[in-house]
Design a protein around this motif. Sequence first.
Motif, PDB file in Angstrom:
ATOM      1  N   ASP A  78       0.836  -1.204   0.000  1.00  0.00           N
ATOM      2  CA  ASP A  78       0.000   0.000   0.000  1.00  0.00           C
ATOM      3  C   ASP A  78       0.871   1.253   0.000  1.00  0.00           C
ATOM      4  OD1 ASP A  78      -2.648   1.096   0.000  1.00  0.00           O
ATOM      5  OD2 ASP A  78      -2.316   1.693   2.094  1.00  0.00           O
ATOM      6  N   ARG A  79       1.936   1.229   0.813  1.00  0.00           N
ATOM      7  CA  ARG A  79       2.857   2.375   0.849  1.00  0.00           C
ATOM      8  C   ARG A  79       3.516   2.569  -0.520  1.00  0.00           C
ATOM      9  NH1 ARG A  79       3.756   0.839   6.119  1.00  0.00           N
ATOM     10  NH2 ARG A  79       5.456  -0.574   5.654  1.00  0.00           N
ATOM     11  N   MET A  80       3.957   1.460  -1.127  1.00  0.00           N
ATOM     12  CA  MET A  80       4.601   1.568  -2.437  1.00  0.00           C
ATOM     13  C   MET A  80       3.607   2.056  -3.488  1.00  0.00           C
ATOM     14  SD  MET A  80       7.729   1.028  -2.061  1.00  0.00           S
ATOM     15  CE  MET A  80       8.141   1.080  -3.793  1.00  0.00           C
ATOM     16  N   ARG A  81       2.370   1.603  -3.409  1.00  0.00           N
ATOM     17  CA  ARG A  81       1.339   2.060  -4.358  1.00  0.00           C
ATOM     18  C   ARG A  81       1.183   3.564  -4.240  1.00  0.00           C
ATOM     19  NH1 ARG A  81      -3.562   3.653  -3.608  1.00  0.00           N
ATOM     20  NH2 ARG A  81      -3.691   2.809  -1.510  1.00  0.00           N
ATOM     21  N   LYS A  82       1.131   4.064  -3.000  1.00  0.00           N
ATOM     22  CA  LYS A  82       0.975   5.503  -2.796  1.00  0.00           C
ATOM     23  C   LYS A  82       2.182   6.271  -3.344  1.00  0.00           C
ATOM     24  CE  LYS A  82      -2.122   5.145   1.161  1.00  0.00           C
ATOM     25  NZ  LYS A  82      -2.287   5.278   2.596  1.00  0.00           N
ATOM     26  N   VAL A  83       3.378   5.705  -3.137  1.00  0.00           N
ATOM     27  CA  VAL A  83       4.589   6.353  -3.658  1.00  0.00           C
ATOM     28  C   VAL A  83       4.523   6.406  -5.179  1.00  0.00           C
ATOM     29  CG1 VAL A  83       7.080   6.016  -3.977  1.00  0.00           C
ATOM     30  CG2 VAL A  83       6.077   5.807  -1.697  1.00  0.00           C
ATOM     31  N   PHE A  84       4.144   5.266  -5.802  1.00  0.00           N
ATOM     32  CA  PHE A  84       4.075   5.229  -7.265  1.00  0.00           C
ATOM     33  C   PHE A  84       2.986   6.153  -7.801  1.00  0.00           C
ATOM     34  CE2 PHE A  84       6.050   0.792  -7.059  1.00  0.00           C
ATOM     35  CZ  PHE A  84       7.317   1.279  -7.364  1.00  0.00           C
ATOM     36  N   GLU A  85       1.869   6.219  -7.099  1.00  0.00           N
ATOM     37  CA  GLU A  85       0.813   7.132  -7.523  1.00  0.00           C
ATOM     38  C   GLU A  85       1.300   8.576  -7.458  1.00  0.00           C
ATOM     39  OE1 GLU A  85      -2.522   6.274  -4.990  1.00  0.00           O
ATOM     40  OE2 GLU A  85      -3.232   4.623  -6.252  1.00  0.00           O
ATOM     41  N   SER A  86       2.002   8.907  -6.386  1.00  0.00           N
ATOM     42  CA  SER A  86       2.528  10.260  -6.237  1.00  0.00           C
ATOM     43  C   SER A  86       3.532  10.559  -7.352  1.00  0.00           C
ATOM     44  CB  SER A  86       3.188  10.407  -4.863  1.00  0.00           C
ATOM     45  OG  SER A  86       3.820  11.646  -4.747  1.00  0.00           O
ATOM     46  N   ARG A  87       4.413   9.601  -7.613  1.00  0.00           N
ATOM     47  CA  ARG A  87       5.397   9.792  -8.684  1.00  0.00           C
ATOM     48  C   ARG A  87       4.700   9.925 -10.034  1.00  0.00           C
ATOM     49  NH1 ARG A  87      10.156   5.463  -7.149  1.00  0.00           N
ATOM     50  NH2 ARG A  87      10.911   6.558  -5.308  1.00  0.00           N
ATOM     51  N   ALA A  88       3.665   9.132 -10.243  1.00  0.00           N
ATOM     52  CA  ALA A  88       2.935   9.190 -11.509  1.00  0.00           C
ATOM     53  C   ALA A  88       2.308  10.575 -11.687  1.00  0.00           C
ATOM     54  CB  ALA A  88       1.866   8.101 -11.568  1.00  0.00           C
ATOM     55  N   LEU A  89       1.723  11.106 -10.611  1.00  0.00           N
ATOM     56  CA  LEU A  89       1.148  12.453 -10.697  1.00  0.00           C
ATOM     57  C   LEU A  89       2.226  13.493 -10.993  1.00  0.00           C
ATOM     58  CD1 LEU A  89      -1.438  12.398  -7.757  1.00  0.00           C
ATOM     59  CD2 LEU A  89      -1.926  12.444 -10.216  1.00  0.00           C
ATOM     60  N   GLN A  90       3.361  13.360 -10.320  1.00  0.00           N
ATOM     61  CA  GLN A  90       4.465  14.296 -10.561  1.00  0.00           C
ATOM     62  C   GLN A  90       4.951  14.186 -12.004  1.00  0.00           C
ATOM     63  OE1 GLN A  90       7.367  13.227  -7.606  1.00  0.00           O
ATOM     64  NE2 GLN A  90       6.282  14.251  -5.933  1.00  0.00           N
ATOM     65  N   ASP A  91       5.060  12.927 -12.494  1.00  0.00           N
ATOM     66  CA  ASP A  91       5.503  12.715 -13.876  1.00  0.00           C
ATOM     67  C   ASP A  91       4.494  13.288 -14.863  1.00  0.00           C
ATOM     68  OD1 ASP A  91       7.763  11.485 -12.947  1.00  0.00           O
ATOM     69  OD2 ASP A  91       7.115   9.432 -13.385  1.00  0.00           O
ATOM     70  N   GLU A  92       3.209  13.133 -14.573  1.00  0.00           N
ATOM     71  CA  GLU A  92       2.180  13.684 -15.450  1.00  0.00           C
ATOM     72  C   GLU A  92       2.283  15.215 -15.493  1.00  0.00           C
ATOM     73  OE1 GLU A  92      -1.754  12.309 -14.424  1.00  0.00           O
ATOM     74  OE2 GLU A  92      -1.209  10.213 -14.730  1.00  0.00           O
ATOM     75  N   ASP A  93       2.467  15.821 -14.328  1.00  0.00           N
ATOM     76  CA  ASP A  93       2.639  17.279 -14.283  1.00  0.00           C
ATOM     77  C   ASP A  93       3.872  17.691 -15.094  1.00  0.00           C
ATOM     78  OD1 ASP A  93       0.424  17.537 -12.684  1.00  0.00           O
ATOM     79  OD2 ASP A  93       1.547  17.805 -10.807  1.00  0.00           O
ATOM     80  N   ARG A  94       4.950  16.970 -14.894  1.00  0.00           N
ATOM     81  CA  ARG A  94       6.202  17.281 -15.582  1.00  0.00           C
ATOM     82  C   ARG A  94       6.042  17.110 -17.092  1.00  0.00           C
ATOM     83  NH1 ARG A  94      11.073  13.668 -15.164  1.00  0.00           N
ATOM     84  NH2 ARG A  94      12.510  14.691 -16.572  1.00  0.00           N
ATOM     85  N   MET A  95       5.336  16.022 -17.487  1.00  0.00           N
ATOM     86  CA  MET A  95       5.103  15.798 -18.914  1.00  0.00           C
ATOM     87  C   MET A  95       4.246  16.914 -19.499  1.00  0.00           C
ATOM     88  SD  MET A  95       4.761  11.607 -19.324  1.00  0.00           S
ATOM     89  CE  MET A  95       3.054  11.742 -19.577  1.00  0.00           C
ATOM     90  N   GLY A  96       3.245  17.368 -18.741  1.00  0.00           N
ATOM     91  CA  GLY A  96       2.428  18.490 -19.209  1.00  0.00           C
ATOM     92  C   GLY A  96       3.266  19.732 -19.423  1.00  0.00           C
ATOM     93  N   LYS A  97       4.153  20.003 -18.461  1.00  0.00           N
ATOM     94  CA  LYS A  97       5.026  21.174 -18.590  1.00  0.00           C
ATOM     95  C   LYS A  97       5.973  21.022 -19.781  1.00  0.00           C
ATOM     96  CE  LYS A  97       4.928  22.362 -13.682  1.00  0.00           C
ATOM     97  NZ  LYS A  97       5.678  22.371 -12.421  1.00  0.00           N
ATOM     98  N   LEU A  98       6.519  19.821 -19.946  1.00  0.00           N
ATOM     99  CA  LEU A  98       7.437  19.588 -21.063  1.00  0.00           C
ATOM    100  C   LEU A  98       6.710  19.722 -22.404  1.00  0.00           C
ATOM    101  CD1 LEU A  98       9.586  16.608 -19.718  1.00  0.00           C
ATOM    102  CD2 LEU A  98      10.333  18.962 -20.091  1.00  0.00           C
ATOM    103  N   GLU A  99       5.457  19.243 -22.444  1.00  0.00           N
ATOM    104  CA  GLU A  99       4.668  19.394 -23.680  1.00  0.00           C
ATOM    105  C   GLU A  99       4.447  20.869 -23.989  1.00  0.00           C
ATOM    106  OE1 GLU A  99       1.104  17.094 -23.024  1.00  0.00           O
ATOM    107  OE2 GLU A  99       2.091  15.196 -23.452  1.00  0.00           O
ATOM    108  N   ASP A 100       4.128  21.646 -22.950  1.00  0.00           N
ATOM    109  CA  ASP A 100       3.955  23.090 -23.149  1.00  0.00           C
ATOM    110  C   ASP A 100       5.254  23.728 -23.636  1.00  0.00           C
ATOM    111  OD1 ASP A 100       1.318  22.884 -22.354  1.00  0.00           O
ATOM    112  OD2 ASP A 100       1.691  23.596 -20.291  1.00  0.00           O
ATOM    113  N   GLU A 101       6.364  23.331 -23.015  1.00  0.00           N
ATOM    114  CA  GLU A 101       7.670  23.873 -23.422  1.00  0.00           C
ATOM    115  C   GLU A 101       7.974  23.479 -24.865  1.00  0.00           C
ATOM    116  OE1 GLU A 101      10.736  22.716 -20.677  1.00  0.00           O
ATOM    117  OE2 GLU A 101       9.703  23.621 -18.961  1.00  0.00           O
ATOM    118  N   LEU A 102       7.631  22.240 -25.236  1.00  0.00           N
ATOM    119  CA  LEU A 102       7.858  21.780 -26.608  1.00  0.00           C
ATOM    120  C   LEU A 102       7.027  22.603 -27.594  1.00  0.00           C
ATOM    121  CD1 LEU A 102       9.151  19.756 -28.560  1.00  0.00           C
ATOM    122  CD2 LEU A 102       7.239  18.202 -28.086  1.00  0.00           C
TER     123      LEU A 102
END
Length: 134
Positions: A78-102
């Motif tokens: 459960d802890r690892m799932r939460k960590v991965f979910e948090s990382r996934a959200l961060q990655d999604e935000d980062r990908m959105g920013k990178l798409e905007d930058e692109l």
Amino acid sequence: MKKSQQLEVELDKTKEELLTTTQKLDEKEKALLAAEKEVNSLNRRVQGIEGDLETCEDKLLLATQKLDKAATAEDDSDRMRKVFESRALQDEDRMGKLEDELKDARTKAEDADKQYDEVSKKLQQTESDLERAE
């Protein structure tokens, strides 16, 4: 003679009472033996049940230990799932920013290409005008 008859009658009565009492004693002894056999049988059954109980308690202990391990593993998962979910959200935000930058970079590149084309045309025009003027 009367006393002798009376004694004989009493003797007969006593013998009958002795016989009756002896029979009752035999019956009681048989009942006692049967009861002792039943007690022995019940004692063996109790020992068997106690053995089964001990086995069940051992199995319960093992099952409880396995359950504890499973609960710990579930908590870890459960802890690892939460960590991965948090990382996934961060990655999604980062990908959105990178798409905007692109998009911005493409727009700037297209603008730069247009400016280059315009400057190149002006240069050619200027060179052409210069050649005519000479």
